[in-house]
Design a protein around this motif. Structure first.
Motif, short mmCIF file in Angstrom:
data_model
loop_
_atom_site.label_atom_id
_atom_site.label_comp_id
_atom_site.label_asym_id
_atom_site.label_seq_id
_atom_site.Cartn_x
_atom_site.Cartn_y
_atom_site.Cartn_z
N ASN A 4 0.82 -1.22 0.00
CA ASN A 4 0.00 0.00 0.00
C ASN A 4 0.86 1.27 0.00
O ASN A 4 0.54 2.25 0.67
CB ASN A 4 -0.94 0.04 1.20
N LEU A 5 1.94 1.23 -0.75
CA LEU A 5 2.76 2.43 -0.93
C LEU A 5 2.13 3.34 -1.98
O LEU A 5 1.67 2.87 -3.03
CB LEU A 5 4.17 2.05 -1.40
N TYR A 6 2.13 4.62 -1.73
CA TYR A 6 1.61 5.58 -2.70
C TYR A 6 2.69 5.86 -3.75
O TYR A 6 3.84 6.15 -3.41
CB TYR A 6 1.22 6.88 -1.99
N TYR A 7 2.31 5.76 -5.01
CA TYR A 7 3.27 5.99 -6.10
C TYR A 7 2.60 6.71 -7.25
O TYR A 7 1.54 6.30 -7.73
CB TYR A 7 3.85 4.67 -6.61
N ARG A 8 3.21 7.79 -7.68
CA ARG A 8 2.78 8.49 -8.87
C ARG A 8 3.91 8.48 -9.88
O ARG A 8 5.05 8.80 -9.54
CB ARG A 8 2.40 9.95 -8.55
N GLN A 9 3.60 8.13 -11.11
CA GLN A 9 4.62 8.04 -12.16
C GLN A 9 5.33 9.37 -12.33
O GLN A 9 4.73 10.44 -12.27
CB GLN A 9 3.96 7.62 -13.48
N GLY A 10 6.65 9.30 -12.50
CA GLY A 10 7.44 10.50 -12.76
C GLY A 10 8.05 11.13 -11.53
O GLY A 10 8.78 12.11 -11.64
N ARG A 11 7.80 10.57 -10.33
CA ARG A 11 8.37 11.13 -9.11
C ARG A 11 9.73 10.48 -8.89
O ARG A 11 9.82 9.29 -8.57
CB ARG A 11 7.46 10.88 -7.92
N VAL A 12 10.81 11.24 -9.05
CA VAL A 12 12.15 10.66 -8.96
C VAL A 12 13.04 11.55 -8.14
O VAL A 12 12.78 12.73 -7.91
CB VAL A 12 12.78 10.46 -10.37
N ALA A 13 14.14 10.96 -7.66
CA ALA A 13 15.19 11.70 -6.97
C ALA A 13 16.50 11.36 -7.64
O ALA A 13 16.66 10.30 -8.23
CB ALA A 13 15.24 11.32 -5.48
N ALA A 14 17.48 12.27 -7.56
CA ALA A 14 18.79 11.99 -8.10
C ALA A 14 19.44 10.89 -7.27
O ALA A 14 19.35 10.88 -6.06
CB ALA A 14 19.66 13.25 -8.07
N GLY A 15 20.10 9.95 -7.94
CA GLY A 15 20.73 8.87 -7.20
C GLY A 15 21.74 8.14 -8.04
O GLY A 15 21.41 7.55 -9.05
N GLY A 16 23.03 8.17 -7.60
CA GLY A 16 24.06 7.48 -8.36
C GLY A 16 24.13 8.03 -9.77
O GLY A 16 24.15 9.22 -10.00
N SER A 17 24.10 7.13 -10.73
CA SER A 17 24.23 7.55 -12.13
C SER A 17 22.88 7.71 -12.80
O SER A 17 22.81 7.97 -13.98
CB SER A 17 25.06 6.51 -12.89
N SER A 18 21.78 7.52 -12.08
CA SER A 18 20.47 7.58 -12.70
C SER A 18 19.45 8.14 -11.72
O SER A 18 19.77 8.42 -10.57
CB SER A 18 20.04 6.18 -13.17
N SER A 19 18.21 8.29 -12.17
CA SER A 19 17.14 8.76 -11.31
C SER A 19 16.55 7.59 -10.52
O SER A 19 16.48 6.48 -11.02
CB SER A 19 16.05 9.43 -12.15
N VAL A 20 16.13 7.87 -9.30
CA VAL A 20 15.60 6.85 -8.42
C VAL A 20 14.12 7.12 -8.18
O VAL A 20 13.76 8.19 -7.71
CB VAL A 20 16.35 6.84 -7.07
N PRO A 21 13.23 6.18 -8.49
CA PRO A 21 11.80 6.38 -8.25
C PRO A 21 11.52 6.60 -6.76
O PRO A 21 12.19 6.02 -5.90
CB PRO A 21 11.17 5.08 -8.74
N GLN A 22 10.52 7.43 -6.47
CA GLN A 22 10.13 7.70 -5.10
C GLN A 22 8.73 7.18 -4.81
O GLN A 22 7.83 7.34 -5.62
CB GLN A 22 10.14 9.21 -4.82
N CYS A 23 8.57 6.57 -3.65
CA CYS A 23 7.27 6.13 -3.15
C CYS A 23 7.06 6.78 -1.79
O CYS A 23 8.01 7.22 -1.15
CB CYS A 23 7.21 4.62 -3.00
N VAL A 24 5.80 6.81 -1.34
CA VAL A 24 5.48 7.51 -0.11
C VAL A 24 4.66 6.61 0.82
O VAL A 24 3.69 5.98 0.39
CB VAL A 24 4.69 8.81 -0.39
N VAL A 25 5.06 6.57 2.08
CA VAL A 25 4.30 5.85 3.11
C VAL A 25 3.08 6.67 3.49
O VAL A 25 3.19 7.88 3.73
CB VAL A 25 5.19 5.60 4.34
#
Length: 257
Positions: free
Chosen positions: A160-181
């Motif tokens: 039951n994690l909230y996820y919306r497409q396109g929400r990312v954070a910078a991470g390493g060499s690529s973007s990292v998807p973000q989910c929300v509790v």
């Protein structure tokens, strides 16, 4: 419109209500209160709440409704990290279930510094293919409720994690998807649902040396800044999620009623 859904909040659920409100069941529900939805999902426009007079009636699936059942209801499946890194992926009801290894948490020095900067707790989890996802805890009480479960090196399931497409954070060499509790999220190392148990079993078989895995992943994240706070979360800010409110919530599709 078969794509519309809503959230029903059940206060002080009786044993009968807990038994009948199962995913996949077709119900007719009488005497509920209606309010404007606080969810961000475009398919959830109203929110329902039970009252002392709410009545639940089970409806059977017949030949006329069986095709509707297969169209609307889908059994819960794990969302792979590969899907989250796919720009075309859309989460059903903006909600996902995942399993992963915790590779960074607020207990680490860099994450503590990030928390002071952003005012948010977050963890990084990885899969057996070394993909990474950020899980945000927007309020202290949400993190405190789960912090014993999400220590670095823990293998966890988060549903039951909230996820919306396109929400990312910078991470390493690529973007990292973000989910929300959210208030509905369940985080555990010992899940009961089969798809979560199977996912964790596969992860444990794939990641044999957890310490080595975590060290490798942490090294890859050394250039990671704090996740950028780009969006709001469908949670109730004034409520302490760590308290026991005897509340259950679930998604309902209007075509099932």
């Amino acid at each position: 419109d078969t794509d519309l859904s809503t959230v029903l909040t059940v206060w002080n659920a009786t044993d009968h209500a807990s038994h009948i409100l199962c995913e996949g069941k077709r119900l007719r529900i009488h005497r509920v209160s209606v309010s404007h939805s606080r969810q961000l999902s475009s398919t959830c426009r109203v929110q329902l709440s039970s009252t002392r007079h709410t009545v639940y009636q089970t409806l059977h699936w017949d030949d006329n409704s069986s095709s509707l059942y297969s169209h609307i209801y889908q059994q819960r499946l794990l969302t792979s990290f590969d899907e989250l890194h796919d720009a075309s992926f859309r989460a059903r009801h903006d909600e996902i279930d995942v399993v992963g290894v915790v590779i960074r948490s607020p207990s680490t020095a860099d994450s503590r510094s990030s928390c002071k900067t952003t005012g948010r707790h977050h963890i990084y989890i990885g899969d057996d293919n070394y993909n990474t996802v950020v899980v945000n805890f927007r309020y202290d009480n949400m993190y405190n409720e789960h912090k014993e479960t999400v220590g670095v090196g823990s293998m966890v399931s988060i549903s039951n994690l909230y996820y919306r497409q396109g929400r990312v954070a910078a991470g390493g060499s690529s973007s990292v998807p973000q989910c929300v509790v959210t208030d509905y999220t369940v985080c555990t190392q010992n899940p009961k649902q089969n798809h979560l148990k199977q996912g964790l079993a596969h992860l444990r078989n794939s990641v044999k040396n957890v310490r080595e895995y975590v060290e490798y992943q942490q090294e890859d994240l050394t250039t990671t800044g704090p996740p950028r706070d780009k969006f709001t979360t469908p949670t109730r800010r004034g409520r302490d999620a760590s308290q026991n409110f005897s509340e259950n919530s679930l998604n309902l599709n209007d075509s099932l009623l």
